[in-house]
Design a protein around this motif. Structure first.
Motif, mmCIF file in Angstrom:
data_model
loop_
_atom_site.group_PDB
_atom_site.id
_atom_site.type_symbol
_atom_site.label_atom_id
_atom_site.label_comp_id
_atom_site.label_asym_id
_atom_site.label_seq_id
_atom_site.Cartn_x
_atom_site.Cartn_y
_atom_site.Cartn_z
ATOM 1 N N ALA A 284 0.838 -1.192 0.000
ATOM 2 C CA ALA A 284 0.000 0.000 0.000
ATOM 3 C C ALA A 284 0.879 1.251 0.000
ATOM 4 C CB ALA A 284 -0.917 -0.005 1.220
ATOM 5 N N ALA A 285 0.329 2.347 -0.439
ATOM 6 C CA ALA A 285 1.063 3.611 -0.507
ATOM 7 C C ALA A 285 1.607 3.993 0.859
ATOM 8 C CB ALA A 285 0.147 4.708 -1.044
ATOM 9 N N SER A 286 2.829 4.522 0.844
ATOM 10 C CA SER A 286 3.500 4.923 2.076
ATOM 11 C C SER A 286 4.545 5.981 1.737
ATOM 12 C CB SER A 286 4.171 3.717 2.732
ATOM 13 O OG SER A 286 4.900 4.089 3.880
ATOM 14 N N ASP A 287 4.877 6.833 2.702
ATOM 15 C CA ASP A 287 5.944 7.811 2.505
ATOM 16 C C ASP A 287 7.295 7.105 2.396
ATOM 17 O OD1 ASP A 287 3.952 9.684 2.929
ATOM 18 O OD2 ASP A 287 4.581 10.157 4.982
ATOM 19 N N TYR A 288 8.178 7.606 1.527
ATOM 20 C CA TYR A 288 9.549 7.099 1.472
ATOM 21 C C TYR A 288 10.442 8.126 0.783
ATOM 22 C CZ TYR A 288 8.920 5.726 -3.480
ATOM 23 O OH TYR A 288 8.695 5.719 -4.833
ATOM 24 N N ILE A 289 11.727 7.908 0.873
ATOM 25 C CA ILE A 289 12.707 8.753 0.203
ATOM 26 C C ILE A 289 13.280 7.980 -0.970
ATOM 27 C CG2 ILE A 289 14.843 10.070 0.443
ATOM 28 C CD1 ILE A 289 12.528 11.168 2.069
ATOM 29 N N SER A 290 13.192 8.548 -2.176
ATOM 30 C CA SER A 290 13.683 7.868 -3.370
ATOM 31 C C SER A 290 15.205 7.849 -3.398
ATOM 32 C CB SER A 290 13.150 8.545 -4.634
ATOM 33 O OG SER A 290 13.831 9.766 -4.867
ATOM 34 N N SER A 291 15.760 7.128 -4.352
ATOM 35 C CA SER A 291 17.213 6.989 -4.448
ATOM 36 C C SER A 291 17.921 8.309 -4.737
ATOM 37 C CB SER A 291 17.568 5.964 -5.530
ATOM 38 O OG SER A 291 16.992 6.336 -6.772
ATOM 39 N N SER A 292 17.202 9.291 -5.275
ATOM 40 C CA SER A 292 17.796 10.600 -5.544
ATOM 41 C C SER A 292 17.711 11.529 -4.339
ATOM 42 C CB SER A 292 17.095 11.271 -6.723
ATOM 43 O OG SER A 292 15.769 11.629 -6.381
ATOM 44 N N GLY A 293 17.044 11.076 -3.266
ATOM 45 C CA GLY A 293 16.838 11.906 -2.106
ATOM 46 C C GLY A 293 15.524 12.658 -2.118
ATOM 47 N N LYS A 294 14.745 12.476 -3.186
ATOM 48 C CA LYS A 294 13.450 13.129 -3.322
ATOM 49 C C LYS A 294 12.415 12.425 -2.444
ATOM 50 C CE LYS A 294 9.860 13.655 -6.900
ATOM 51 N NZ LYS A 294 9.579 13.396 -8.351
ATOM 52 N N ALA A 295 11.629 13.200 -1.722
ATOM 53 C CA ALA A 295 10.582 12.642 -0.872
ATOM 54 C C ALA A 295 9.364 12.282 -1.719
ATOM 55 C CB ALA A 295 10.196 13.628 0.215
ATOM 56 N N VAL A 296 8.872 11.073 -1.541
ATOM 57 C CA VAL A 296 7.637 10.627 -2.180
ATOM 58 C C VAL A 296 6.615 10.416 -1.070
ATOM 59 C CG1 VAL A 296 6.527 8.861 -3.590
ATOM 60 C CG2 VAL A 296 8.904 9.504 -4.050
ATOM 61 N N ALA A 297 5.510 11.145 -1.137
ATOM 62 C CA ALA A 297 4.479 11.045 -0.107
ATOM 63 C C ALA A 297 3.474 9.967 -0.471
ATOM 64 C CB ALA A 297 3.773 12.386 0.057
ATOM 65 N N ALA A 298 2.857 9.404 0.550
ATOM 66 C CA ALA A 298 1.836 8.377 0.311
ATOM 67 C C ALA A 298 0.715 8.926 -0.563
ATOM 68 C CB ALA A 298 1.289 7.879 1.648
ATOM 69 N N THR A 299 0.449 10.215 -0.445
ATOM 70 C CA THR A 299 -0.617 10.827 -1.243
ATOM 71 C C THR A 299 -0.225 11.025 -2.708
ATOM 72 O OG1 THR A 299 0.178 12.983 -0.475
ATOM 73 C CG2 THR A 299 -1.673 12.004 0.713
ATOM 74 N N ASP A 300 1.059 10.829 -3.028
ATOM 75 C CA ASP A 300 1.533 11.003 -4.406
ATOM 76 C C ASP A 300 1.277 9.769 -5.270
ATOM 77 O OD1 ASP A 300 2.514 13.514 -3.788
ATOM 78 O OD2 ASP A 300 4.556 12.798 -3.390
ATOM 79 N N VAL A 301 1.016 8.618 -4.628
ATOM 80 C CA VAL A 301 0.934 7.358 -5.361
ATOM 81 C C VAL A 301 -0.266 6.542 -4.905
ATOM 82 C CG1 VAL A 301 3.417 7.228 -5.801
ATOM 83 C CG2 VAL A 301 2.491 6.223 -3.707
ATOM 84 N N ASP A 302 -0.608 5.543 -5.732
ATOM 85 C CA ASP A 302 -1.686 4.620 -5.381
ATOM 86 C C ASP A 302 -1.172 3.382 -4.648
ATOM 87 O OD1 ASP A 302 -3.784 6.130 -6.746
ATOM 88 O OD2 ASP A 302 -2.786 5.517 -8.593
ATOM 89 N N LEU A 303 0.076 3.014 -4.945
ATOM 90 C CA LEU A 303 0.708 1.865 -4.304
ATOM 91 C C LEU A 303 2.201 1.927 -4.523
ATOM 92 C CD1 LEU A 303 0.456 -1.457 -6.348
ATOM 93 C CD2 LEU A 303 0.068 0.782 -7.369
ATOM 94 N N LEU A 304 2.932 1.026 -3.886
ATOM 95 C CA LEU A 304 4.375 0.914 -4.063
ATOM 96 C C LEU A 304 4.688 -0.396 -4.764
ATOM 97 C CD1 LEU A 304 5.565 1.966 -0.476
ATOM 98 C CD2 LEU A 304 5.132 3.436 -2.460
ATOM 99 N N VAL A 305 5.666 -0.367 -5.680
ATOM 100 C CA VAL A 305 6.097 -1.576 -6.385
ATOM 101 C C VAL A 305 7.615 -1.568 -6.498
ATOM 102 C CG1 VAL A 305 5.763 -3.072 -8.381
ATOM 103 C CG2 VAL A 305 4.006 -1.380 -7.807
ATOM 104 N N ARG A 306 8.218 -2.696 -6.212
ATOM 105 C CA ARG A 306 9.647 -2.911 -6.418
ATOM 106 C C ARG A 306 9.784 -4.158 -7.269
ATOM 107 N NH1 ARG A 306 9.037 1.464 -4.422
ATOM 108 N NH2 ARG A 306 10.319 2.428 -2.793
ATOM 109 N N ALA A 307 10.690 -4.155 -8.246
ATOM 110 C CA ALA A 307 10.795 -5.268 -9.180
ATOM 111 C C ALA A 307 12.234 -5.739 -9.345
ATOM 112 C CB ALA A 307 10.218 -4.881 -10.547
ATOM 113 N N MET A 308 12.378 -7.035 -9.513
ATOM 114 C CA MET A 308 13.676 -7.649 -9.740
ATOM 115 C C MET A 308 13.908 -7.815 -11.243
ATOM 116 S SD MET A 308 14.608 -8.075 -6.597
ATOM 117 C CE MET A 308 16.077 -9.113 -6.790
ATOM 118 N N SER A 309 15.130 -7.545 -11.681
ATOM 119 C CA SER A 309 15.491 -7.725 -13.083
ATOM 120 C C SER A 309 16.884 -8.338 -13.176
ATOM 121 C CB SER A 309 15.460 -6.378 -13.816
ATOM 122 O OG SER A 309 15.827 -6.532 -15.180
ATOM 123 N N MET A 310 16.989 -9.462 -13.837
ATOM 124 C CA MET A 310 18.268 -10.161 -14.016
ATOM 125 C C MET A 310 18.961 -10.375 -12.677
ATOM 126 S SD MET A 310 18.398 -10.792 -17.284
ATOM 127 C CE MET A 310 20.100 -11.149 -17.731
ATOM 128 N N GLY A 311 18.170 -10.760 -11.666
ATOM 129 C CA GLY A 311 18.731 -11.149 -10.389
ATOM 130 C C GLY A 311 18.994 -10.029 -9.405
#
Length: 393
Positions: A284-311
């Motif tokens: 579910a959507a949650s506040d976090y800090i992106s890899s660039s240091g930019k703040a992403v608020a829970a209200t900015d997104v509908d959900l969070l997704v992380r994906a694996m590619s080539m291991g």
């Protein structure tokens, strides 16, 4: 002792979306590499600098990540109603093989521009100013992509103010339509959901029984809940890519999911099919800090997704996985849809390690089966270098 000179092959180095790759016109390749087979694979491996036991690809064009170990071969299309045939090769970094089992959605953004610049599109279809529509046949998976490429003064426009999280500088926007993205060739019965279920329980040795949405759309993808594997969905690359035990867990999930989806017949085959399927975890959507240091608020997104590619955990989001996310989000009852709050939706905005991305999908039920007419998203692309690559004979 005589030494043969290097081969000199015309090529263009492109950034497409959050990936980079070496692009070739089919006719520019050596004759032996113009057809699928060992000669083509050996050439592309050497161009990229693989296999490299050091994992750095110092002696080639690769950048030592799944996002930068890519090759593309294009030619005028043999398919009715299409302009260009697009073949994508994911080059392994440390092993001697090229995976041809899927598409690269990010580099798809560069296919239209390359086709126009290379004269593969009828000049009458390229306006002096405006948008050129390029009809692409994605040869790996047998699907159509429509790219809308901006043109200024008769040439592809590459600069602009479109910002894409995961790419440092703005550029011109390229809109992509992935037509009928559900995979109708692979998996059980050729279904978007190869098991026939929106959510499955499947057992992974050493991990346990997991809930998963197994979908063939854009690229075969296994979606699982972040909390079921001990994560929050806010993780960045450093939290995962240095942990051998966690990476082994994801590979086990991927391999057993591939079996469940009917993509392989024996678990050992997964090692030679690293590009597909993908594994992604949702929350579910949650506040976090992106890899660039930019703040992403829970209200900015509908959900969070992380994906694996080539291991490894991807630094942003693969374009094809974004298609899978948009498709699954549009279908009530999938894990992606539930993480986004459930219900019907025509688009979804999700948070990934580098920021956010919006993707749309048109889903409906036909005769009791879910179908998606197309998925839509925007990327950008630009030429980084053009000329020739040189490869030892």
């Amino acid at each position: 002792m005589a030494h043969a000179p290097q081969q000199k092959i015309a090529a263009t180095y492109y950034r497409g979306g959050t990936s980079k790759g070496v692009f070739f016109a089919l006719e520019d390749l050596p004759a032996a590499a113009q057809v699928p087979g060992a000669a083509r694979d050996a050439l592309l491996l050497r161009v990229i600098g693989s296999p490299d036991p050091y994992g750095k690809q110092i002696d080639g064009m690769g950048g030592a990540t799944s996002s930068t170990s890519k090759t593309v071969i294009l030619s005028k299309s043999r398919q009715p109603g299409h302009d260009v045939d697009y073949l994508f090769g994911q080059v392994s970094i440390d092993k001697p093989f090229v995976d041809w089992s899927g598409n690269c959605g990010n580099l798809s953004a560069a296919v239209g521009p390359f086709a126009i610049r290379s004269g593969m599109l009828d000049p009458e279809r390229v306006p002096h100013d405006g948008i050129a529509t390029v009809r692409i046949w994605q040869a790996n998976i047998g699907k159509s992509i429509v790219a809308h490429v901006p043109i200024t003064n008769g040439e592809v426009q590459e600069t602009g103010d479109f910002e894409l999280d995961g790419v440092t500088f703005p550029a011109a926007e390229v809109k992509l339509e992935f037509i009928d993205p559900a995979d109708d060739e692979e998996g059980a019965g050729g279904s978007m959901f190869p098991t026939g279920n929106l959510v499955d329980d499947f057992e992974v040795p050493g991990v346990g029984v997991l809930q998963a949405t197994l979908i063939n759309a854009g690229i075969p993808t296994i979606f699982i809940n972040a909390q079921d594997i001990g994560f929050s969905g806010t993780e960045l690359q450093d939290a995962i890519n240095g942990d051998a035990k966690v990476l082994a867990m994801f590979e086990s999930i991927r391999a057993h999911g591939a079996m469940r989806m009917g993509l392989i017949k024996h678990i050992d085959e997964a090692a030679k099919r690293q590009h597909t399927p993908k594994v992604a975890f949702v929350a579910a959507a949650s506040d976090y800090i992106s890899s660039s240091g930019k703040a992403v608020a829970a209200t900015d997104v509908d959900l969070l997704v992380r994906a694996m590619s080539m291991g490894k955990l991807h630094h942003a989001m693969m374009g094809t996985a974004a298609v899978a996310i948009g498709t699954a989000a549009a279908i009530p009852g999938t894990l992606v849809n539930l993480a986004a709050g459930g219900g019907e939706r025509a688009s979804v905005r999700f948070g990934h390690p580098s920021g956010t991305l919006t993707v749309g999908a048109e889903a409906k039920q036909v005769d009791g089966q879910w179908v998606v007419a197309k998925a839509i998203m925007s990327r950008s692309a630009r030429v980084l270098m053009e000329g020739w690559v040189r490869v030892p004979c």
